[in-house]
Structure formats: C-alpha cells, structure tokens
Design a protein around this motif. Sequence first.
Motif, PDB file in Angstrom:
ATOM      1  N   VAL A   1       0.852  -0.985   0.076  1.00  0.00           N
ATOM      2  CA  VAL A   1      -0.149  -0.265   0.191  1.00  0.00           C
ATOM      3  C   VAL A   1       0.757   1.025  -0.168  1.00  0.00           C
ATOM      4  CG1 VAL A   1      -2.283  -0.980   1.035  1.00  0.00           C
ATOM      5  CG2 VAL A   1      -0.431   0.435   2.990  1.00  0.00           C
TER       6      VAL A   1
ATOM      7  N   SER B   1       4.465  -1.152   2.603  1.00  0.00           N
ATOM      8  CA  SER B   1       4.313   0.116   2.685  1.00  0.00           C
ATOM      9  C   SER B   1       4.912   0.726   1.927  1.00  0.00           C
ATOM     10  CB  SER B   1       3.361   0.651   4.119  1.00  0.00           C
ATOM     11  OG  SER B   1       4.762   0.622   5.177  1.00  0.00           O
TER      12      SER B   1
ATOM     13  N   PHE C   1      -5.242  -3.849   4.300  1.00  0.00           N
ATOM     14  CA  PHE C   1      -4.033  -3.837   3.156  1.00  0.00           C
ATOM     15  C   PHE C   1      -4.006  -4.750   2.778  1.00  0.00           C
ATOM     16  CE2 PHE C   1      -1.430  -0.597   6.387  1.00  0.00           C
ATOM     17  CZ  PHE C   1      -2.839  -0.063   6.520  1.00  0.00           C
TER      18      PHE C   1
END
Length: 321
Positions: A13, A92, A64
């Motif tokens: 993400v 991330s 996520f």
Amino acid sequence: MEFKICTVGELLVEFLAKENNQRFDQTGEFIGPYPSGAPAIFADQVAKLGFPVILFSCVGKDSFGKMCINRLKKDGVIIDGITSHSMANTGSAFVSYQDHSDRDFIFNIPNSACGLLSFNHIDEKLLKDCNHLHVMGSSLYSFRAIDAMRKALDLIKNKGGTISFDPNLRKEMFNIQEMEQSFGYIMEYTDIFLPSENEVCYFAQNDESEQQTMSNLLNNGIKHIVVKGGAKGANYYGLDEQKCLKMIHVDGFNVDSVDPTGAGDCFGATFVSLLLAGYTVETALQFANVSGALAVSKQGPMEGTSSLTEIQQFLSQHTTI
Ligand code: ATP
Ligand code: MG
C-alpha cells in the motif's frame, strides 16, 4: 497470439503526502492507502487490457492486503500466486513529491510480508501456461526474492518463453547490494528492456552515447529497448532486417501530471503485452505512450491503469506536443 504473462514481486500500500515538499521528519497529512508495488501495477495494467497475467507476491493477513488483492482480482489479475501471511504485515511505501520532479520514498518492503516471498512460492503448476516473465528491478530486494525471480525466469526460459526487464531503480534502494549483483544475470536473458532515461548509464561503458549503448545491448541479444523519458515521451531502439539500428521517438502527450508514480509500469505493461499480442512496434509504442500519459493524470499509483478502449478514445482526441 496466445500468451500469458507472469510477474513476481512487491504488492503493497502507498501513502501519498498531501503537500509538495512535505517532509518525512515532521508531522503531516497523507492520502491513502492506495494499492501499489511496481509488478502489481504492471500486472493490473496488463489485465485491464484484457490479457492473462499472474502475480506472485506476499501480503499480510490484514486489511491492506485484502484491499490490494481485491483490487487486482476486480481488474482481472490472476491472484492464485499471492500468499496471505499471518506472520507479517503488508508492505508499505510513503511518497512525497519535491520540486523539480524529485520524489522521496520511505519503503517498508524487505521487512514486511513482501520479504517472505521466496523460491517455494513460485508454483510450477501456476506457471504452466505462462510464456513471458516481466522483471522489475525494484523486486530484487533480498536474496529470497532474487531466488524466487530466478526460479520463475529459469522455468519460463526453459520452455522457450521471453523476458522483459525494467530496472526501476529507486535511490532509496541503492544500498541493497543483492539487487545490483542480480542485474547482470537478468540482462543476459532479457528480450525487452525498458529503462528510464536516467538508468541508461548503469548499463553503459564509459563515455558512450545513448545510441552506442543501445547498439551494444542489441548486439548482445536484447531485441527491443524502450527508454522512457517522462513528459518528453520515449525512444525505441531495435535492429532492422539489415541489422542496422532502428530508432523511433514518440513525444509525450500534453496532459496535466497529477501523480507520476506508476507511469513507467503502465507504459511497460502496455508495450510488452501489445507486442506479445502481435501489434507492430509503432502501435505498441504509441499505445504505451498513451498508457503512461493516462497514468500520470490520476492520483494514486494504480489508479491510472486503462483499458484498450480508453487508450483508443484518448488517441482519437489528442495529438502529441
Ligand atoms: P518511474 O521513475 O516512476 O519508474 P519511469 O521512468 O519508469 O518512472 P516515466 O518515464 O516517468 O517512467 O514514464 C513512462 C512513460 O509515461 C513516459 O515514457 C511517457 O510515455 C509517459 N509519461 C510520463 N510522464 C508523463 C507526463 N508528465 N506527460 C505525458 N506523458 C508522460
Ligand atoms: Mg519505472
């Protein structure tokens, strides 16, 4: 032509800093989570064009990860190669745009679920019908990930398949030594090479011109090279029937650049899949140029992937600068 593409690497993400020049060492606002990861964006763009593509990756068993998988599934990516781990969280990236088209990233990739991607995840059965592998340099972030990539590469090459390679270098990843060491191996097997303009120097001898570097790479067995130049467009290099250097330039389309991250991945996906589908180099290049332009027009790295109809519609309404 029948083909199926495979990609291996990070699915994560991304959070986008709200302000230009926003600093990471001061409190600020971020927009996200957006589904991201270079090979994932590539796969999403291939699927949007209606072609079969499988992504091998790892996410955490968290929201996520669910969001990323759901998006890829909705867009038509084959998700059977994505493992959800309970041992680690989804990877991330935080991005902040600086003036002069500079970007700062904070990545959490090798220490996230992405870091668990390894040799055993590359399931031969799932690769059965695949005849093309796309390699993102950014996916070679650990020995484990390199092992996984090598397995996919060897399996695809052994059955006569083809390889495309986008170095996708990030200054934040320069300290990953494994990454650089594996580039030589990947280049030996590369059929379609998709560097950015500023990456060409890594593959050049001292003081060579871009054309000389391209000639050398083509004479060493690479069949197609496209150098991506952002808003300026792209340069294609190949050899014609007489084995002479053939170059085609496309100007970038005049669009409002909202978020450049992901443009190169969309460009590469469109160029590679259309070439495999039997389109001419000229058409594949022109459509890829549109694909990149559409990608920068949308906020979020994977939000600007587009269908063939959208690309054709854009082309009928725009001319290059
Ligand atoms: P990244 O640094 O994110 O990996 P990249 O170098 O791989 O990016 P770019 O050159 O930024 O890729 O973009 C790929 C293609 O997308 C360009 O060659 C061009 O066709 C298109 N493109 C990118 N930026 C723009 C822009 N501002 N306007 C129009 N087209 C663009
Ligand atoms: Mg790129």
